[in-house]
Design a protein around this motif. Structure first.
Motif, PDB file in Angstrom:
ATOM      1  N   THR A   1      25.039  34.724  20.618  1.00  0.00           N
ATOM      2  CA  THR A   1      25.461  33.869  21.718  1.00  0.00           C
ATOM      3  C   THR A   1      25.562  34.746  22.959  1.00  0.00           C
ATOM      4  O   THR A   1      26.148  35.825  22.909  1.00  0.00           O
ATOM      5  N   VAL A   2      24.969  34.269  24.053  1.00  0.00           N
ATOM      6  CA  VAL A   2      24.957  35.049  25.296  1.00  0.00           C
ATOM      7  C   VAL A   2      25.444  34.166  26.437  1.00  0.00           C
ATOM      8  O   VAL A   2      25.335  32.937  26.377  1.00  0.00           O
ATOM      9  N   PRO A   3      25.968  34.775  27.507  1.00  0.00           N
ATOM     10  CA  PRO A   3      26.362  33.987  28.678  1.00  0.00           C
ATOM     11  C   PRO A   3      25.138  33.306  29.294  1.00  0.00           C
ATOM     12  O   PRO A   3      24.037  33.867  29.298  1.00  0.00           O
ATOM     13  N   VAL A   4      25.344  32.110  29.836  1.00  0.00           N
ATOM     14  CA  VAL A   4      24.257  31.347  30.457  1.00  0.00           C
ATOM     15  C   VAL A   4      23.590  32.179  31.553  1.00  0.00           C
ATOM     16  O   VAL A   4      22.361  32.218  31.665  1.00  0.00           O
ATOM     17  N   GLU A   5      24.402  32.860  32.357  1.00  0.00           N
ATOM     18  CA  GLU A   5      23.864  33.660  33.458  1.00  0.00           C
ATOM     19  C   GLU A   5      22.911  34.741  32.954  1.00  0.00           C
ATOM     20  O   GLU A   5      21.844  34.960  33.516  1.00  0.00           O
TER      21      GLU A   5
ATOM     22  N   ALA B   1      31.176  43.617  32.172  1.00  0.00           N
ATOM     23  CA  ALA B   1      31.899  44.317  33.247  1.00  0.00           C
ATOM     24  C   ALA B   1      32.572  43.300  34.163  1.00  0.00           C
ATOM     25  O   ALA B   1      33.732  43.475  34.554  1.00  0.00           O
ATOM     26  N   GLY B   2      31.869  42.239  34.507  1.00  0.00           N
ATOM     27  CA  GLY B   2      32.444  41.198  35.362  1.00  0.00           C
ATOM     28  C   GLY B   2      33.629  40.513  34.700  1.00  0.00           C
ATOM     29  O   GLY B   2      34.666  40.278  35.340  1.00  0.00           O
ATOM     30  N   SER B   3      33.506  40.222  33.424  1.00  0.00           N
ATOM     31  CA  SER B   3      34.606  39.579  32.692  1.00  0.00           C
ATOM     32  C   SER B   3      35.825  40.489  32.615  1.00  0.00           C
ATOM     33  O   SER B   3      36.956  40.049  32.803  1.00  0.00           O
ATOM     34  N   ARG B   4      35.591  41.769  32.354  1.00  0.00           N
ATOM     35  CA  ARG B   4      36.693  42.729  32.268  1.00  0.00           C
ATOM     36  C   ARG B   4      37.396  42.844  33.619  1.00  0.00           C
ATOM     37  O   ARG B   4      38.617  42.907  33.701  1.00  0.00           O
ATOM     38  N   ALA B   5      36.615  42.852  34.695  1.00  0.00           N
ATOM     39  CA  ALA B   5      37.188  42.960  36.040  1.00  0.00           C
ATOM     40  C   ALA B   5      38.049  41.743  36.362  1.00  0.00           C
ATOM     41  O   ALA B   5      39.152  41.879  36.890  1.00  0.00           O
TER      42      ALA B   5
ATOM     43  N   ARG C   1      39.567  39.788  34.242  1.00  0.00           N
ATOM     44  CA  ARG C   1      40.795  39.859  33.430  1.00  0.00           C
ATOM     45  C   ARG C   1      41.806  40.823  34.052  1.00  0.00           C
ATOM     46  O   ARG C   1      43.003  40.559  34.053  1.00  0.00           O
ATOM     47  N   ALA C   2      41.314  41.947  34.586  1.00  0.00           N
ATOM     48  CA  ALA C   2      42.214  42.919  35.218  1.00  0.00           C
ATOM     49  C   ALA C   2      42.886  42.317  36.445  1.00  0.00           C
ATOM     50  O   ALA C   2      44.045  42.618  36.734  1.00  0.00           O
ATOM     51  N   LEU C   3      42.179  41.463  37.152  1.00  0.00           N
ATOM     52  CA  LEU C   3      42.719  40.864  38.375  1.00  0.00           C
ATOM     53  C   LEU C   3      43.688  39.716  38.093  1.00  0.00           C
ATOM     54  O   LEU C   3      44.373  39.256  38.996  1.00  0.00           O
ATOM     55  N   ARG C   4      43.747  39.251  36.873  1.00  0.00           N
ATOM     56  CA  ARG C   4      44.678  38.168  36.543  1.00  0.00           C
ATOM     57  C   ARG C   4      46.122  38.611  36.697  1.00  0.00           C
ATOM     58  O   ARG C   4      46.982  37.834  37.094  1.00  0.00           O
ATOM     59  N   ALA C   5      46.403  39.861  36.353  1.00  0.00           N
ATOM     60  CA  ALA C   5      47.776  40.365  36.386  1.00  0.00           C
ATOM     61  C   ALA C   5      48.253  40.608  37.813  1.00  0.00           C
ATOM     62  O   ALA C   5      49.379  40.276  38.153  1.00  0.00           O
ATOM     63  N   ARG C   6      47.388  41.224  38.636  1.00  0.00           N
ATOM     64  CA  ARG C   6      47.768  41.506  40.020  1.00  0.00           C
ATOM     65  C   ARG C   6      46.530  41.867  40.813  1.00  0.00           C
ATOM     66  O   ARG C   6      45.494  42.209  40.257  1.00  0.00           O
ATOM     67  N   ASP C   7      46.673  41.808  42.121  1.00  0.00           N
ATOM     68  CA  ASP C   7      45.598  42.182  43.032  1.00  0.00           C
ATOM     69  C   ASP C   7      45.355  43.687  42.910  1.00  0.00           C
ATOM     70  O   ASP C   7      46.311  44.461  42.863  1.00  0.00           O
ATOM     71  N   LEU C   8      44.102  44.097  42.874  1.00  0.00           N
ATOM     72  CA  LEU C   8      43.764  45.515  42.772  1.00  0.00           C
ATOM     73  C   LEU C   8      42.840  45.909  43.911  1.00  0.00           C
ATOM     74  O   LEU C   8      42.014  45.103  44.355  1.00  0.00           O
TER      75      LEU C   8
END
Length: 190
Positions: free
Chosen positions: A25-29, A59-63, A65-72
């Motif tokens: 299974t792969v992302p549509v993009e 990489a985009g998904s990880r980024a 997720r990191a931004l969910r907690a706070r602005d970086l």
């Protein structure tokens, strides 16, 4: 040679069938960028391209997720992606995409962080140090500091609450206030 025999879209993902069996299974993009379609032969160059697209998507998904907690800040986000094992190109592309849509903005981070630290009784030196550690550019640090209530007035509020004396002067020094503010707090200047 492996051939794509089926594609089934499920939301933002696509189930790929190769030679009649479920493959992955792969992302549509990623599927769109590689041009996956029924009947397509998956040769080495196409598989390498798909791998690059999957890494970019990860990489985009990880980024995000990191931004969910706070602005970086950009540099903070880049360091997080580097620790997660992404290459320079993958990191740069993910950060650039998030900057383009406004999810990453060093100016916003600098202003918000400077305001929060000033509200907690920090002086300009401490705020500058914090922003520099986050990788915020000097120009944005200056803008953020210029937008704050003057350091002397913030120090005066602390002195008014605690009173003049050596302990207040030490507190201001620890919190990154300048010499003028510390001298005023110690009672050396009237």
């Amino acid at each position: 040679m492996a051939v794509v025999t089926g594609l089934r879209e499920r939301g933002q993902r696509v189930d790929v069938e190769v030679d009649g069996a479920r493959w992955r299974t792969v992302p549509v993009e990623a599927a769109a960028h590689v041009g996956l379609r029924v009947g397509l032969e998956l040769d080495r160059p196409r598989l390498r391209q798909l791998r690059r697209e999957l890494r970019q998507s990860a990489a985009g998904s990880r980024a995000v997720r990191a931004l969910r907690a706070r602005d970086l800040a950009v540099a903070e986000l880049d360091r997080r992606l580097e620790r997660a094992g992404f290459t320079g190109g993958e990191r740069a592309a993910a950060v650039e995409r998030l900057e383009r849509v406004g999810l990453v903005d060093d100016r916003r981070v600098a202003v918000a962080r400077a305001s929060a630290l000033a509200a907690r009784g920090r002086g300009d030196a401490a705020i500058r140090w914090d922003l520099e550690q986050r990788g915020v550019a000097e120009e944005l640090v200056r803008e953020a500091l210029d937008g704050l209530e003057p350091e002397r007035e913030r120090a005066a509020a602390i002195v008014a609450a605690r009173g003049r004396g050596p302990s207040t002067a030490r507190l201001l020094a620890r919190r990154g206030f300048g010499e003028d503010a510390v001298e005023t707090a110690s009672g050396a200047e009237e």
